[in-house]
Design a protein around this motif. Sequence first.
Motif, short mmCIF file in Angstrom:
data_model
loop_
_atom_site.label_atom_id
_atom_site.label_comp_id
_atom_site.label_asym_id
_atom_site.label_seq_id
_atom_site.Cartn_x
_atom_site.Cartn_y
_atom_site.Cartn_z
N ASN A 79 81.85 85.83 6.18
CA ASN A 79 81.61 84.40 6.36
C ASN A 79 82.75 83.54 5.83
O ASN A 79 82.92 82.39 6.24
N ALA A 80 83.56 84.09 4.91
CA ALA A 80 84.67 83.34 4.31
C ALA A 80 86.00 83.60 5.01
O ALA A 80 87.03 83.06 4.60
N THR A 110 81.12 88.22 2.49
CA THR A 110 82.02 87.24 1.86
C THR A 110 81.46 85.85 2.12
O THR A 110 80.85 85.59 3.15
N VAL A 111 81.65 84.96 1.15
CA VAL A 111 81.04 83.64 1.26
C VAL A 111 81.91 82.58 0.58
O VAL A 111 82.56 82.86 -0.43
N TYR A 122 72.03 85.11 -4.26
CA TYR A 122 72.59 85.12 -2.91
C TYR A 122 72.72 86.56 -2.39
O TYR A 122 72.40 86.84 -1.24
N SER A 126 70.72 88.18 0.75
CA SER A 126 71.49 88.75 1.86
C SER A 126 71.01 90.16 2.17
O SER A 126 70.88 90.53 3.35
N ASN A 143 82.69 86.50 -3.54
CA ASN A 143 82.23 85.12 -3.69
C ASN A 143 83.40 84.16 -3.93
O ASN A 143 83.96 84.11 -5.02
N ASP A 145 83.06 80.94 -3.78
CA ASP A 145 82.50 79.66 -4.24
C ASP A 145 82.75 79.53 -5.75
O ASP A 145 83.53 78.69 -6.19
#
Length: 308
Positions: A79-80, A110-111, A122, A126, A143, A145
């Motif tokens: 996702n990142a 991945t985020v 999270y 998931s 991560n 974030d």
Amino acid sequence: MIFLKKFLSAAVSALLIASVLGGCGDKKHNSRSKTDSSEKVTETSAEAMTEPITEDQTTTQQPPIRDLAPAKGSYVYDNANLLSAEDISSLNNYCEWLYENRLLNTAVVTVDDLGGASPAEYAEKSYIDIYSGRGSGMLLLINNDTNNDYLYKKGSCTSYISESAETLAFSLATREIVNGNYQSAALSILMLGEACPSYVFDNAGIFTPEQLSELEAFCKDSEMNVSILATSNGTGSSNEEICKSYHDRRYSSEKGFMIMVDTASSTLAVVPSDELPPAAMAILTDANKPAAEKDYISVIKTVINAMK
């Protein structure tokens, strides 16, 4: 389950790794720059590396090379946008190897935005979204974030992946992440799954560690390919259907037998690649009688011996 900081540069990383390994739950997040990972990294060798990373191995050790069959499934959710198409393909191939040979539900996520959730929350959500929360498995969250990566573990992964091995694997992965080598970093963590059994998959937690070791050795030394699954069937599928799905997953490229113990009904099911011998069928039928005493280990060994 261990949080790991990601660092701004390799120089800073080298100074801070020692403090990270001591625990970082209450420390401030360290930012890092986002870099693209375009360097090709070789895949893990499960045949050459049958044990997980241990404390006496150096942090500079890299996974051995091994050829992996192209994956039919998808296990990577980037996702990142940190991974190249080649990276995703390589990780998918190794995740599928773990999925089939260790029966581990495995994923890499991945985020960029946790949406206010903690990394642990999270990662768990998931895993539930991808695998309905079932079975044994692990999900690696990279991560971007809060820059705290996380390994969510379930079932046999919680028993066979030690905290010390996980810490060491993350320390190795940190160096790769700092250099933008997300694929290599992920492989360093996923290799931990190879510590899990190859023949006995106790998703129901009915066997003691000693019993698991005994059954694992018994299956390994058997004249035939045979595996054991312990689970609690709370689905709408029959035991035979569930057993067959695991059989086809474990023995996708070879013949073998899958024996399933359903703790919900206290019954056993067997799915063979070839026809089950009459002697084994008789033992299985007797073991599934309501009044039969459920000494699963004795029954399993008797069934396996009857299949020879």
